[in-house]
Write a protein that holds these residues in place. Sequence first.
Motif, PDB file in Angstrom:
ATOM      1  N   THR A  84     -33.556  -5.148  15.251  1.00  0.00           N
ATOM      2  CA  THR A  84     -32.064  -4.766  15.195  1.00  0.00           C
ATOM      3  C   THR A  84     -31.847  -4.169  13.996  1.00  0.00           C
ATOM      4  O   THR A  84     -33.180  -4.246  13.405  1.00  0.00           O
TER       5      THR A  84
ATOM      6  N   GLU B 191     -29.030 -11.629  27.814  1.00  0.00           N
ATOM      7  CA  GLU B 191     -28.622 -13.228  27.660  1.00  0.00           C
ATOM      8  C   GLU B 191     -31.041 -13.231  26.737  1.00  0.00           C
ATOM      9  O   GLU B 191     -31.249 -13.482  26.315  1.00  0.00           O
TER      10      GLU B 191
ATOM     11  N   LYS C 297     -21.064 -16.932  25.442  1.00  0.00           N
ATOM     12  CA  LYS C 297     -20.605 -16.715  23.859  1.00  0.00           C
ATOM     13  C   LYS C 297     -19.253 -15.155  24.468  1.00  0.00           C
ATOM     14  O   LYS C 297     -17.894 -15.573  23.885  1.00  0.00           O
ATOM     15  N   ALA C 298     -19.796 -14.293  24.999  1.00  0.00           N
ATOM     16  CA  ALA C 298     -18.915 -13.367  25.478  1.00  0.00           C
ATOM     17  C   ALA C 298     -18.117 -13.656  26.422  1.00  0.00           C
ATOM     18  O   ALA C 298     -17.021 -12.814  26.390  1.00  0.00           O
TER      19      ALA C 298
ATOM     20  N   GLN D 132     -15.272 -15.202  24.535  1.00  0.00           N
ATOM     21  CA  GLN D 132     -14.608 -14.662  23.697  1.00  0.00           C
ATOM     22  C   GLN D 132     -13.472 -13.679  24.361  1.00  0.00           C
ATOM     23  O   GLN D 132     -12.613 -13.016  23.978  1.00  0.00           O
TER      24      GLN D 132
ATOM     25  N   ARG E 103     -30.478 -13.549  22.927  1.00  0.00           N
ATOM     26  CA  ARG E 103     -30.543 -15.068  22.976  1.00  0.00           C
ATOM     27  C   ARG E 103     -30.080 -16.093  23.278  1.00  0.00           C
ATOM     28  O   ARG E 103     -28.690 -16.056  23.889  1.00  0.00           O
TER      29      ARG E 103
ATOM     30  N   GLY F 150     -25.319 -10.872  32.636  1.00  0.00           N
ATOM     31  CA  GLY F 150     -26.054 -10.375  31.368  1.00  0.00           C
ATOM     32  C   GLY F 150     -27.299 -10.421  30.904  1.00  0.00           C
ATOM     33  O   GLY F 150     -28.424 -10.749  31.096  1.00  0.00           O
TER      34      GLY F 150
ATOM     35  N   ARG G 193     -18.448  -7.035  27.948  1.00  0.00           N
ATOM     36  CA  ARG G 193     -18.496  -7.488  26.812  1.00  0.00           C
ATOM     37  C   ARG G 193     -17.077  -6.750  26.231  1.00  0.00           C
ATOM     38  O   ARG G 193     -15.820  -6.596  25.895  1.00  0.00           O
TER      39      ARG G 193
ATOM     40  N   ASP H  54     -25.655 -16.368  24.737  1.00  0.00           N
ATOM     41  CA  ASP H  54     -25.036 -14.719  24.600  1.00  0.00           C
ATOM     42  C   ASP H  54     -23.981 -14.715  25.742  1.00  0.00           C
ATOM     43  O   ASP H  54     -22.664 -13.806  25.728  1.00  0.00           O
ATOM     44  N   CYS H  55     -24.576 -14.639  26.585  1.00  0.00           N
ATOM     45  CA  CYS H  55     -22.762 -14.994  27.750  1.00  0.00           C
ATOM     46  C   CYS H  55     -22.328 -15.891  27.726  1.00  0.00           C
ATOM     47  O   CYS H  55     -21.261 -15.625  27.929  1.00  0.00           O
TER      48      CYS H  55
ATOM     49  N   ASP I  68     -22.756  -9.039  28.563  1.00  0.00           N
ATOM     50  CA  ASP I  68     -23.209  -9.805  26.849  1.00  0.00           C
ATOM     51  C   ASP I  68     -23.220  -8.059  25.820  1.00  0.00           C
ATOM     52  O   ASP I  68     -23.145  -8.513  24.566  1.00  0.00           O
ATOM     53  N   TYR I  69     -23.616  -7.304  27.001  1.00  0.00           N
ATOM     54  CA  TYR I  69     -22.942  -5.750  26.077  1.00  0.00           C
ATOM     55  C   TYR I  69     -22.049  -4.987  26.765  1.00  0.00           C
ATOM     56  O   TYR I  69     -20.549  -5.006  26.130  1.00  0.00           O
TER      57      TYR I  69
END
Length: 200
Positions: A69, A179, A187-188, A191, A181, A177, A155, A184-185, A151-152
């Motif tokens: 990143t 994923e 969590k997305a 949210q 980490r 996703g 989301r 991640d999916c 997740d991107y």
Amino acid sequence: MTKTCLLLIDLQNDFLPGGALAVPGGDQVIAVADEMMRDFDIVIASQDWHPSNHGSFVSQHPKRKVGDTFHWNGALQVVWPDHCVQGTYGAAFPPELNVSKISHLITKGKDPNVDSYSAFFDNTKFRATRLHALLQSLEIDAIHMMGLATDYCVRATVLDALELGYQVTLHTKGCRGVEIRLGDCMKAIEQMAHNGAEVL
Ligand code: VGL
Ligand code: ZN
């Protein structure tokens, strides 16, 4: 009366197994899209549509590797493999997708200097695509969504749609996703639900 549409997010060869930015199980959602499209009069599809020198591409970062990143336009940006380059096979819809049912196309990620996960806005929210204006002109207030990657781009598009006041239904059977980490999916999805999406 609510007016609905189906929004297919980034169902492109590069996001399927064998593609440049393969999403695990991404190929499994194409049949889901084909089936869902039968239930909608209006089907809008987004396409990640990058120039070959896009700043998210690892080819533009000799000292970085995929998954690193870095700070870009004030936000944390992931370094991606070069993917979905305009006009290439990787950016195209897979042959199994029934493109004849798609009524409108939205391309995004065309500015080399900013990424665009959402089909509504670039990641800095500086520029908008045609999507919001299109939905307004069609008088659509409820969006059914599925696609890649959970997740991107899914989301980001769901969260923007909710913020713009749309009713959003997320069809998780049509989503997969990246994923990077584990979790991640999930969590997305949590949210998106927390912000008001109906998650099926
Ligand atoms: C996407 C990463 C980079 C997506 C697009 O469609 O989710 N992810 N570009
Ligand atoms: Zn991209």
